[in-house]
Design a protein around this motif. Structure first.
Motif, PDB file in Angstrom:
ATOM      1  N   TRP A  38       9.122 -37.740  -5.787  1.00  0.00           N
ATOM      2  CA  TRP A  38      10.332 -37.893  -4.980  1.00  0.00           C
ATOM      3  C   TRP A  38      10.934 -39.239  -5.370  1.00  0.00           C
ATOM      4  O   TRP A  38      10.227 -40.237  -5.445  1.00  0.00           O
ATOM      5  CB  TRP A  38      10.023 -37.921  -3.485  1.00  0.00           C
ATOM      6  N   MET A  39      12.217 -39.258  -5.631  1.00  0.00           N
ATOM      7  CA  MET A  39      12.897 -40.490  -5.984  1.00  0.00           C
ATOM      8  C   MET A  39      14.293 -40.426  -5.377  1.00  0.00           C
ATOM      9  O   MET A  39      14.940 -39.377  -5.391  1.00  0.00           O
ATOM     10  CB  MET A  39      12.972 -40.612  -7.510  1.00  0.00           C
ATOM     11  N   GLN A  40      14.743 -41.555  -4.823  1.00  0.00           N
ATOM     12  CA  GLN A  40      16.090 -41.595  -4.254  1.00  0.00           C
ATOM     13  C   GLN A  40      16.703 -42.949  -4.540  1.00  0.00           C
ATOM     14  O   GLN A  40      16.033 -43.978  -4.463  1.00  0.00           O
ATOM     15  CB  GLN A  40      16.038 -41.353  -2.751  1.00  0.00           C
ATOM     16  N   LYS A  41      17.986 -42.932  -4.886  1.00  0.00           N
ATOM     17  CA  LYS A  41      18.715 -44.187  -5.081  1.00  0.00           C
ATOM     18  C   LYS A  41      20.184 -43.975  -4.778  1.00  0.00           C
ATOM     19  O   LYS A  41      20.678 -42.854  -4.802  1.00  0.00           O
ATOM     20  CB  LYS A  41      18.516 -44.751  -6.480  1.00  0.00           C
ATOM     21  N   GLU A  42      20.837 -45.091  -4.487  1.00  0.00           N
ATOM     22  CA  GLU A  42      22.281 -45.065  -4.273  1.00  0.00           C
ATOM     23  C   GLU A  42      22.962 -45.594  -5.517  1.00  0.00           C
ATOM     24  O   GLU A  42      22.501 -46.559  -6.127  1.00  0.00           O
ATOM     25  CB  GLU A  42      22.662 -45.905  -3.055  1.00  0.00           C
ATOM     26  N   ILE A  43      24.057 -44.957  -5.868  1.00  0.00           N
ATOM     27  CA  ILE A  43      24.833 -45.344  -7.040  1.00  0.00           C
ATOM     28  C   ILE A  43      26.266 -45.616  -6.601  1.00  0.00           C
ATOM     29  O   ILE A  43      26.853 -44.837  -5.838  1.00  0.00           O
ATOM     30  CB  ILE A  43      24.836 -44.221  -8.096  1.00  0.00           C
ATOM     31  N   GLN A  44      26.816 -46.697  -7.082  1.00  0.00           N
ATOM     32  CA  GLN A  44      28.229 -47.012  -6.842  1.00  0.00           C
ATOM     33  C   GLN A  44      29.023 -46.466  -8.030  1.00  0.00           C
ATOM     34  O   GLN A  44      28.816 -46.883  -9.170  1.00  0.00           O
ATOM     35  CB  GLN A  44      28.417 -48.530  -6.733  1.00  0.00           C
ATOM     36  N   LEU A  45      29.906 -45.519  -7.759  1.00  0.00           N
ATOM     37  CA  LEU A  45      30.775 -44.989  -8.808  1.00  0.00           C
ATOM     38  C   LEU A  45      31.966 -45.914  -8.981  1.00  0.00           C
ATOM     39  O   LEU A  45      32.446 -46.504  -8.009  1.00  0.00           O
ATOM     40  CB  LEU A  45      31.268 -43.589  -8.442  1.00  0.00           C
ATOM     41  N   LYS A  46      32.451 -46.019 -10.190  1.00  0.00           N
ATOM     42  CA  LYS A  46      33.629 -46.852 -10.412  1.00  0.00           C
ATOM     43  C   LYS A  46      34.839 -46.247  -9.701  1.00  0.00           C
ATOM     44  O   LYS A  46      34.899 -45.036  -9.464  1.00  0.00           O
ATOM     45  CB  LYS A  46      33.901 -47.019 -11.905  1.00  0.00           C
ATOM     46  N   ALA A  47      35.786 -47.096  -9.346  1.00  0.00           N
ATOM     47  CA  ALA A  47      37.003 -46.640  -8.663  1.00  0.00           C
ATOM     48  C   ALA A  47      37.814 -45.746  -9.601  1.00  0.00           C
ATOM     49  O   ALA A  47      37.917 -46.015 -10.797  1.00  0.00           O
ATOM     50  CB  ALA A  47      37.833 -47.835  -8.221  1.00  0.00           C
ATOM     51  N   ARG A  48      38.361 -44.708  -9.029  1.00  0.00           N
ATOM     52  CA  ARG A  48      39.174 -43.769  -9.796  1.00  0.00           C
ATOM     53  C   ARG A  48      40.434 -43.440  -9.010  1.00  0.00           C
ATOM     54  O   ARG A  48      40.450 -43.511  -7.796  1.00  0.00           O
ATOM     55  CB  ARG A  48      38.396 -42.483 -10.055  1.00  0.00           C
TER      56      ARG A  48
ATOM     57  N   HIS B 144      37.502 -35.716 -11.172  1.00  0.00           N
ATOM     58  CA  HIS B 144      36.939 -36.496 -12.274  1.00  0.00           C
ATOM     59  C   HIS B 144      35.515 -36.065 -12.571  1.00  0.00           C
ATOM     60  O   HIS B 144      34.691 -35.937 -11.657  1.00  0.00           O
ATOM     61  CB  HIS B 144      36.945 -37.984 -11.906  1.00  0.00           C
ATOM     62  N   LEU B 145      35.208 -35.889 -13.852  1.00  0.00           N
ATOM     63  CA  LEU B 145      33.832 -35.581 -14.252  1.00  0.00           C
ATOM     64  C   LEU B 145      32.973 -36.831 -14.139  1.00  0.00           C
ATOM     65  O   LEU B 145      33.329 -37.885 -14.673  1.00  0.00           O
ATOM     66  CB  LEU B 145      33.804 -35.080 -15.696  1.00  0.00           C
ATOM     67  N   ILE B 146      31.844 -36.708 -13.449  1.00  0.00           N
ATOM     68  CA  ILE B 146      30.945 -37.851 -13.268  1.00  0.00           C
ATOM     69  C   ILE B 146      29.515 -37.533 -13.723  1.00  0.00           C
ATOM     70  O   ILE B 146      28.612 -38.328 -13.490  1.00  0.00           O
ATOM     71  CB  ILE B 146      30.942 -38.347 -11.810  1.00  0.00           C
TER      72      ILE B 146
ATOM     73  N   GLU C 219      38.467 -36.988  -5.778  1.00  0.00           N
ATOM     74  CA  GLU C 219      39.021 -38.154  -5.079  1.00  0.00           C
ATOM     75  C   GLU C 219      40.329 -37.731  -4.433  1.00  0.00           C
ATOM     76  O   GLU C 219      41.288 -37.402  -5.119  1.00  0.00           O
ATOM     77  CB  GLU C 219      39.249 -39.307  -6.062  1.00  0.00           C
ATOM     78  N   HIS C 220      40.359 -37.756  -3.103  1.00  0.00           N
ATOM     79  CA  HIS C 220      41.505 -37.235  -2.370  1.00  0.00           C
ATOM     80  C   HIS C 220      42.441 -38.318  -1.826  1.00  0.00           C
ATOM     81  O   HIS C 220      43.476 -37.982  -1.261  1.00  0.00           O
ATOM     82  CB  HIS C 220      41.018 -36.348  -1.217  1.00  0.00           C
TER      83      HIS C 220
ATOM     84  N   GLY D 222      36.120 -47.380  -5.143  1.00  0.00           N
ATOM     85  CA  GLY D 222      34.860 -46.840  -5.635  1.00  0.00           C
ATOM     86  C   GLY D 222      34.170 -46.060  -4.538  1.00  0.00           C
ATOM     87  O   GLY D 222      34.484 -46.216  -3.361  1.00  0.00           O
ATOM     88  N   ARG D 223      33.253 -45.238  -4.929  1.00  0.00           N
ATOM     89  CA  ARG D 223      32.557 -44.366  -3.987  1.00  0.00           C
ATOM     90  C   ARG D 223      31.054 -44.512  -4.171  1.00  0.00           C
ATOM     91  O   ARG D 223      30.568 -44.740  -5.276  1.00  0.00           O
ATOM     92  CB  ARG D 223      32.947 -42.900  -4.215  1.00  0.00           C
ATOM     93  N   GLU D 224      30.324 -44.348  -3.067  1.00  0.00           N
ATOM     94  CA  GLU D 224      28.863 -44.421  -3.104  1.00  0.00           C
ATOM     95  C   GLU D 224      28.295 -43.019  -3.006  1.00  0.00           C
ATOM     96  O   GLU D 224      28.728 -42.221  -2.173  1.00  0.00           O
ATOM     97  CB  GLU D 224      28.336 -45.236  -1.931  1.00  0.00           C
ATOM     98  N   ILE D 225      27.313 -42.749  -3.866  1.00  0.00           N
ATOM     99  CA  ILE D 225      26.605 -41.485  -3.780  1.00  0.00           C
ATOM    100  C   ILE D 225      25.111 -41.767  -3.655  1.00  0.00           C
ATOM    101  O   ILE D 225      24.624 -42.808  -4.098  1.00  0.00           O
ATOM    102  CB  ILE D 225      26.884 -40.554  -4.985  1.00  0.00           C
ATOM    103  N   VAL D 226      24.414 -40.849  -3.018  1.00  0.00           N
ATOM    104  CA  VAL D 226      22.956 -40.902  -2.910  1.00  0.00           C
ATOM    105  C   VAL D 226      22.430 -39.763  -3.787  1.00  0.00           C
ATOM    106  O   VAL D 226      22.846 -38.616  -3.632  1.00  0.00           O
ATOM    107  CB  VAL D 226      22.484 -40.695  -1.457  1.00  0.00           C
ATOM    108  N   ILE D 227      21.545 -40.115  -4.704  1.00  0.00           N
ATOM    109  CA  ILE D 227      20.929 -39.095  -5.528  1.00  0.00           C
ATOM    110  C   ILE D 227      19.444 -39.019  -5.191  1.00  0.00           C
ATOM    111  O   ILE D 227      18.774 -40.036  -5.076  1.00  0.00           O
ATOM    112  CB  ILE D 227      21.151 -39.346  -7.033  1.00  0.00           C
TER     113      ILE D 227
END
Length: 140
Positions: A3-13, A18-20, A123-124, A130-135
Motif C-alpha cells: 500500500w502506498m499513498q502520496k499527494e501530488i501537486q499538478l502544475k497550474a493549467r 488536459h492529459l496528466i 479544469e473547469h 494548480g491542483r492537488e491529487i492523492v494517488i
C-alpha cells in the motif's frame, strides 16, 4: 501486499481538458514495483474533475470543453451560488458530472490503459493555481 499513498501537486493549467498521465507516472517510481494492482487517483477539489478518455487526438479534448460549456452554461439565471464568479457554479456541476476519481489497473509495473486512453485533468475554472491529487497504489 503493498500500500502506498502520496499527494501530488499538478502544475497550474488553463481551463480545459488536459492529459496528466505522464505527469502522474513520473512522480510515481513505486509503480515499477507493482506486478498486479490498482492505482486510485483522487482530486481534492470541487471545481475540477478527473476522467479517462482519448489520448491521441487533441480535438477530442476541445470537443469535451465545447460540449460541457453548452451543457452547463455560465450565467444561468437559475444559479443561486454566484459570489465566486460566473465560472464557479458551472465548475462545481461539471465536476460532479465527471467525478473526482479514477481507478486504473496496474500490470507488470505499468498502468494497464487501453492504447488510446489517458488520464484527464478536467479544469473547469478560468483561473487556478494548480491542483492537488492523492494517488493510492495497492498491489503486489
Amino acid at each position: 501486499m503493498m500500500w502506498m499513498q502520496k499527494e501530488i501537486q499538478l502544475k497550474a493549467r488553463q481551463r480545459g481538458f488536459h492529459l496528466i498521465t505522464d505527469e502522474i507516472v513520473r512522480q510515481l517510481p513505486e509503480l515499477n514495483e507493482c506486478a498486479v494492482g490498482l492505482l486510485h487517483v483522487f482530486i481534492k477539489h470541487t471545481s475540477a474533475s478527473l476522467t479517462l478518455n482519448e489520448n491521441a487526438d487533441p480535438t477530442v479534448r476541445q470537443d469535451f470543453e465545447a460540449f460541457f460549456n453548452r451543457a452547463v452554461p455560465e450565467n444561468a439565471p437559475y444559479y443561486a451560488h454566484t459570489l465566486e464568479g460566473p465560472d464557479d457554479m458551472p465548475a462545481h456541476l461539471k465536476s460532479s458530472l465527471l467525478g473526482a476519481s479514477v481507478t486504473i489497473p496496474v500490470t507488470k509495473g505499468k498502468l494497464n490503459l487501453g492504447v488510446w486512453q489517458g488520464i484527464y485533468l478536467c479544469e473547469h475554472r478560468n483561473h487556478t493555481s494548480g491542483r492537488e491529487i492523492v494517488i493510492t497504489l495497492h498491489g503486489n
